[in-house]
Design a protein around this motif. Structure first.
Motif, PDB file in Angstrom:
ATOM      1  N   LEU A 197      23.651  58.897 -51.520  1.00 24.55           N
ATOM      2  CA  LEU A 197      23.837  59.021 -52.968  1.00 24.55           C
ATOM      3  C   LEU A 197      23.531  57.710 -53.679  1.00 24.55           C
ATOM      4  CD1 LEU A 197      27.079  61.117 -53.531  1.00 24.55           C
ATOM      5  CD2 LEU A 197      24.711  61.868 -53.461  1.00 24.55           C
ATOM      6  N   PRO A 198      22.935  57.802 -54.857  1.00 24.44           N
ATOM      7  CA  PRO A 198      22.756  56.603 -55.679  1.00 24.44           C
ATOM      8  C   PRO A 198      24.067  56.258 -56.373  1.00 24.44           C
ATOM      9  CG  PRO A 198      21.897  58.517 -56.832  1.00 24.44           C
ATOM     10  CD  PRO A 198      22.326  59.000 -55.464  1.00 24.44           C
ATOM     11  N   GLY A 199      24.218  54.981 -56.683  1.00 22.15           N
ATOM     12  CA  GLY A 199      25.412  54.533 -57.386  1.00 22.15           C
ATOM     13  C   GLY A 199      25.234  54.525 -58.890  1.00 22.15           C
ATOM     14  N   LEU A 200      26.160  53.865 -59.557  1.00 19.40           N
ATOM     15  CA  LEU A 200      26.151  53.858 -61.023  1.00 19.40           C
ATOM     16  C   LEU A 200      24.890  53.231 -61.599  1.00 19.40           C
ATOM     17  CD1 LEU A 200      29.863  52.750 -61.653  1.00 19.40           C
ATOM     18  CD2 LEU A 200      28.941  55.072 -61.413  1.00 19.40           C
ATOM     19  N   ASP A 201      24.275  52.303 -60.835  1.00 25.31           N
ATOM     20  CA  ASP A 201      23.109  51.594 -61.352  1.00 25.31           C
ATOM     21  C   ASP A 201      21.797  52.124 -60.780  1.00 25.31           C
ATOM     22  OD1 ASP A 201      23.407  50.775 -58.770  1.00 25.31           O
ATOM     23  OD2 ASP A 201      23.621  48.632 -59.204  1.00 25.31           O
ATOM     24  N   GLY A 202      21.857  53.208 -60.000  1.00 25.96           N
ATOM     25  CA  GLY A 202      20.645  53.771 -59.438  1.00 25.96           C
ATOM     26  C   GLY A 202      20.337  53.301 -58.034  1.00 25.96           C
ATOM     27  N   ARG A 203      20.920  52.165 -57.622  1.00 32.50           N
ATOM     28  CA  ARG A 203      20.736  51.717 -56.240  1.00 32.50           C
ATOM     29  C   ARG A 203      21.640  52.534 -55.311  1.00 32.50           C
ATOM     30  NH1 ARG A 203      21.804  45.363 -56.461  1.00 32.50           N
ATOM     31  NH2 ARG A 203      23.503  46.110 -57.799  1.00 32.50           N
ATOM     32  N   LYS A 204      21.451  52.372 -53.997  1.00 33.93           N
ATOM     33  CA  LYS A 204      22.303  53.062 -53.037  1.00 33.93           C
ATOM     34  C   LYS A 204      23.775  52.771 -53.337  1.00 33.93           C
ATOM     35  CE  LYS A 204      23.596  53.018 -48.144  1.00 33.93           C
ATOM     36  NZ  LYS A 204      23.328  52.423 -46.808  1.00 33.93           N
ATOM     37  N   MET A 205      24.612  53.827 -53.319  1.00 34.23           N
ATOM     38  CA  MET A 205      26.031  53.633 -53.587  1.00 34.23           C
ATOM     39  C   MET A 205      26.650  52.804 -52.471  1.00 34.23           C
ATOM     40  SD  MET A 205      29.013  56.472 -54.475  1.00 34.23           S
ATOM     41  CE  MET A 205      27.994  57.243 -55.720  1.00 34.23           C
ATOM     42  N   SER A 206      27.189  51.652 -52.834  1.00 34.05           N
ATOM     43  CA  SER A 206      27.726  50.726 -51.839  1.00 34.05           C
ATOM     44  C   SER A 206      28.755  49.809 -52.475  1.00 34.05           C
ATOM     45  CB  SER A 206      26.598  49.886 -51.240  1.00 34.05           C
ATOM     46  OG  SER A 206      27.105  48.851 -50.424  1.00 34.05           O
ATOM     47  N   LYS A 207      29.817  49.510 -51.713  1.00 30.77           N
ATOM     48  CA  LYS A 207      30.829  48.577 -52.225  1.00 30.77           C
ATOM     49  C   LYS A 207      30.217  47.205 -52.484  1.00 30.77           C
ATOM     50  CE  LYS A 207      34.680  50.785 -49.753  1.00 30.77           C
ATOM     51  NZ  LYS A 207      33.886  51.653 -48.858  1.00 30.77           N
ATOM     52  N   THR A 232      21.852  55.286 -68.002  1.00 31.36           N
ATOM     53  CA  THR A 232      20.835  56.255 -68.468  1.00 31.36           C
ATOM     54  C   THR A 232      19.908  55.542 -69.437  1.00 31.36           C
ATOM     55  OG1 THR A 232      22.298  56.983 -70.256  1.00 31.36           O
ATOM     56  CG2 THR A 232      22.359  58.250 -68.195  1.00 31.36           C
ATOM     57  N   ASP A 233      18.861  56.249 -69.839  1.00 31.26           N
ATOM     58  CA  ASP A 233      17.951  55.623 -70.812  1.00 31.26           C
ATOM     59  C   ASP A 233      18.460  55.888 -72.241  1.00 31.26           C
ATOM     60  OD1 ASP A 233      17.126  58.199 -71.598  1.00 31.26           O
ATOM     61  OD2 ASP A 233      15.517  58.216 -70.095  1.00 31.26           O
ATOM     62  N   SER A 234      17.684  55.511 -73.226  1.00 32.40           N
ATOM     63  CA  SER A 234      18.126  55.577 -74.640  1.00 32.40           C
ATOM     64  C   SER A 234      17.716  56.852 -75.360  1.00 32.40           C
ATOM     65  CB  SER A 234      17.558  54.367 -75.403  1.00 32.40           C
ATOM     66  OG  SER A 234      16.133  54.364 -75.336  1.00 32.40           O
ATOM     67  N   ARG A 235      17.252  57.846 -74.625  1.00 26.36           N
ATOM     68  CA  ARG A 235      16.808  59.077 -75.293  1.00 26.36           C
ATOM     69  C   ARG A 235      18.002  59.817 -75.894  1.00 26.36           C
ATOM     70  NH1 ARG A 235      12.186  61.258 -71.006  1.00 26.36           N
ATOM     71  NH2 ARG A 235      11.135  59.232 -70.814  1.00 26.36           N
ATOM     72  N   ASP A 242      13.780  63.055 -68.212  1.00 25.77           N
ATOM     73  CA  ASP A 242      13.301  63.176 -66.832  1.00 25.77           C
ATOM     74  C   ASP A 242      14.514  63.233 -65.901  1.00 25.77           C
ATOM     75  OD1 ASP A 242      12.160  63.061 -64.354  1.00 25.77           O
ATOM     76  OD2 ASP A 242      11.331  61.040 -64.594  1.00 25.77           O
ATOM     77  N   PRO A 243      14.757  64.364 -65.222  1.00 25.60           N
ATOM     78  CA  PRO A 243      15.931  64.478 -64.349  1.00 25.60           C
ATOM     79  C   PRO A 243      15.964  63.430 -63.243  1.00 25.60           C
ATOM     80  CG  PRO A 243      14.959  66.624 -64.744  1.00 25.60           C
ATOM     81  CD  PRO A 243      13.990  65.610 -65.289  1.00 25.60           C
ATOM     82  N   ASP A 244      14.786  62.929 -62.837  1.00 20.69           N
ATOM     83  CA  ASP A 244      14.749  61.964 -61.736  1.00 20.69           C
ATOM     84  C   ASP A 244      14.881  60.521 -62.206  1.00 20.69           C
ATOM     85  OD1 ASP A 244      14.357  63.979 -59.796  1.00 20.69           O
ATOM     86  OD2 ASP A 244      12.223  64.069 -60.312  1.00 20.69           O
ATOM     87  N   SER A 245      15.126  60.331 -63.487  1.00 17.29           N
ATOM     88  CA  SER A 245      15.232  58.968 -64.014  1.00 17.29           C
ATOM     89  C   SER A 245      16.661  58.446 -63.986  1.00 17.29           C
ATOM     90  CB  SER A 245      14.709  58.919 -65.450  1.00 17.29           C
ATOM     91  OG  SER A 245      15.575  59.655 -66.318  1.00 17.29           O
ATOM     92  N   THR A 246      17.606  59.253 -63.522  1.00 16.56           N
ATOM     93  CA  THR A 246      19.016  58.877 -63.554  1.00 16.56           C
ATOM     94  C   THR A 246      19.728  59.344 -62.291  1.00 16.56           C
ATOM     95  OG1 THR A 246      21.124  59.265 -64.702  1.00 16.56           O
ATOM     96  CG2 THR A 246      19.478  61.002 -64.840  1.00 16.56           C
ATOM     97  N   SER A 247      20.832  58.681 -61.963  1.00 18.88           N
ATOM     98  CA  SER A 247      21.645  59.074 -60.815  1.00 18.88           C
ATOM     99  C   SER A 247      22.357  60.402 -61.042  1.00 18.88           C
ATOM    100  CB  SER A 247      22.698  57.991 -60.516  1.00 18.88           C
ATOM    101  OG  SER A 247      22.090  56.757 -60.239  1.00 18.88           O
ATOM    102  N   LYS A 278      26.850  64.177 -68.501  1.00 15.53           N
ATOM    103  CA  LYS A 278      27.880  63.524 -67.694  1.00 15.53           C
ATOM    104  C   LYS A 278      29.142  64.380 -67.612  1.00 15.53           C
ATOM    105  CE  LYS A 278      26.245  58.810 -68.523  1.00 15.53           C
ATOM    106  NZ  LYS A 278      26.526  57.473 -69.101  1.00 15.53           N
ATOM    107  N   GLN A 279      29.497  65.030 -68.702  1.00 14.75           N
ATOM    108  CA  GLN A 279      30.666  65.911 -68.690  1.00 14.75           C
ATOM    109  C   GLN A 279      30.445  67.083 -67.732  1.00 14.75           C
ATOM    110  OE1 GLN A 279      33.665  65.579 -69.824  1.00 14.75           O
ATOM    111  NE2 GLN A 279      34.278  67.613 -69.067  1.00 14.75           N
TER     112      GLN A 279
END
Length: 432
Positions: A197-207, A232-235, A242-247, A278-279
């Motif tokens: 899973l990606p984390g909050l910033d899009g990188r691999k979720m990791s402590k 997320t972006d500013s749209r 784009d669904p693939d642009s965000t975690s 997000k909701q």
């Protein structure tokens, strides 16, 4: 044929959403398969290598155990235990340490990485390297070999340790097995399909990136707040996204059916706002996580229930480990002190294992002899003689001449005894 699968969980942190999707959920599903014996353990000895904060280790052990139980691990089907509750593991670690080449440990990835970092920093190669870090693969080998696990699910970075466990097992078998294979050779099970899973910033979720989504910690509020921080972006609402642009999409996919995934992606392309997306993600996650969270909180409030489950698991684990270690101690020479047999006792044992001629006088006054096997079964019975000397002479001839003397001897075989059995028994006297 049943296969043993062993999974260890290091107790240095608190499980997050990525741990659940990538390790906990698939492992629990795999444990429900027929013909699979699953072993799950809290690797708290391993934790001491990485962490010198006792309170953190204590919290982590409790949280990880509660997480696995809350997520549906069926302790009646698996062996669930703490590494530190199995004293056979550190003892086996030492037995394996004594047959493991230092050169093999020099090649371990974690040790080499520490040496490389020290050299780059201009420090001594082994600066800060503990024997725990250096010997880590041997402890891991003991974890696996004490239960003769066939499969060990690991990431690619851990495959080397399974290969090392195989090397150590083979050497021990060669040195002490005497034809017996004490240890089966484990295999690494790398599942390329396991979700990362990606984390909050899009990188691999990791402590280590500080980008994780909590699984249970912080409750529903903690989950909502974490999802709200996903980048997320500013749209704006109404603009196609784009669904693939965000975690968001990857997280949603991990908890949704194929139809739900497609609908979520279609709505994003149609202009669904990020806040509403997000909701919807929170609601999707809560469908699966909320019931588990309730069980988790109940277990955390009553740690004695967790302790009871772990102690029962330790009993099941030791029922397997204790007999094997007893055999290994015997194999390497750690045996009970017993008196060595004397030459006289050895001769008595040897004599007791041979056939016996017995001479006696019957109720009719005549003299007889008989031949019995080591267990007292009658093989050969003589006719009666007028004198004991005559009987003794025939016994002497049969002992010295063997089956060749049977032709003219006044004897007959006992019921059910073959000529070959008698011949073999007589031949044993010629070997004296």
């Amino acid at each position: 044929m049943s296969q043993r699968v062993l999974t260890g969980i290091t107790t240095t942190g608190i499980p997050h959403l990525g741990n659940y999707v990538g390790a906990i959920r698939p492992a629990i599903l795999a444990s429900q398969q027929p013909e699979t014996e699953s072993f799950f353990f809290l690797a708290d000895y391993h934790a001491l290598i990485k962490c010198d904060d006792p309170d953190r280790i204590e919290r982590s052990r409790l949280a990880i155990a509660a997480t696995w139980l809350a997520a549906g691990l069926d302790t009646s089907r698996v062996v669930f235990y703490r590494q530190s509750d199995i004293p056979e593991i550190p003892e086996l670690t030492w037995l394996l340490t004594c047959v493991t080449a230092k050169g093999l440990m020099n090649r371990a990835h974690a040790y080499k990485a520490s040496v490389d970092q020290n050299e780059l920093a201009g420090n001594e190669p082994d600066d800060g390297v503990t024997m725990g870090l250096f010997s880590y693969p041997i402890l891991m080998a003991a974890d696996i070999l004490i239960f003769n696990a066939n499969k060990v699910p690991v990431g690619r970075d851990q495959v080397q340790h399974i290969e090392m466990a195989r090397d150590v097992a083979q050497r021990f078998n060669h040195l002490f097995g005497k034809g017996r294979q004490f240890f089966v050779l484990p295999e690494a099970a790398v599942d390329e399909a396991v979700a990362t899973l990606p984390g909050l910033d899009g990188r691999k979720m990791s402590k280590s990136y500080d980008n994780t989504v909590p699984l249970f910690e912080g409750g529903a509020k903690g989950l909502r707040e974490a999802i709200a921080r996903i980048v997320t972006d500013s749209r704006l609402p109404g603009e196609p996204k784009d669904p693939d642009s965000t975690s968001l999409s990857a997280l949603f996919d991990a908890f949704a059916t194929p139809a739900e995934r497609e609908a979520f992606r279609a709505d994003l392309r149609a202009g669904l706002g990020w806040g509403e997306a997000k909701q919807r993600l929170v609601e999707q996650l809560e469908r699966e996580i909320a019931p588990m969270r309730a069980r988790y909180e109940e277990l955390i409030a009553h740690p004695a229930k967790i302790e009871e489950a772990l102690q029962e698991g330790a009993r099941k684990a030791r029922a397997l480990a204790t007999p094997l270690l007893a055999e290994l101690r015997q194999a390497v020479g750690l045996r009970p002190m017993v008196a060595a047999p004397t030459a006289k006792a050895a001769e008595a044992v040897k004599a007791a294992a041979k056939p016996v001629f017995k001479q006696y006088r019957g109720a009719d006054g005549r003299f007889y002899f008989k031949l019995t096997d080591p267990q007292g079964r009658l093989l050969l019975q003589s006719e009666g003689f007028d004198g004991g000397r005559d009987a003794g002479q025939w016994v002497g001839r049969l002992k010295s001449e063997g089956a060749a003397a049977l032709a003219g001897a006044p004897v007959h075989a006992a019921d059910g005894v073959s000529a070959d059995e008698i011949a073999a028994a007589l031949a044993s006297f010629a070997e004296e």
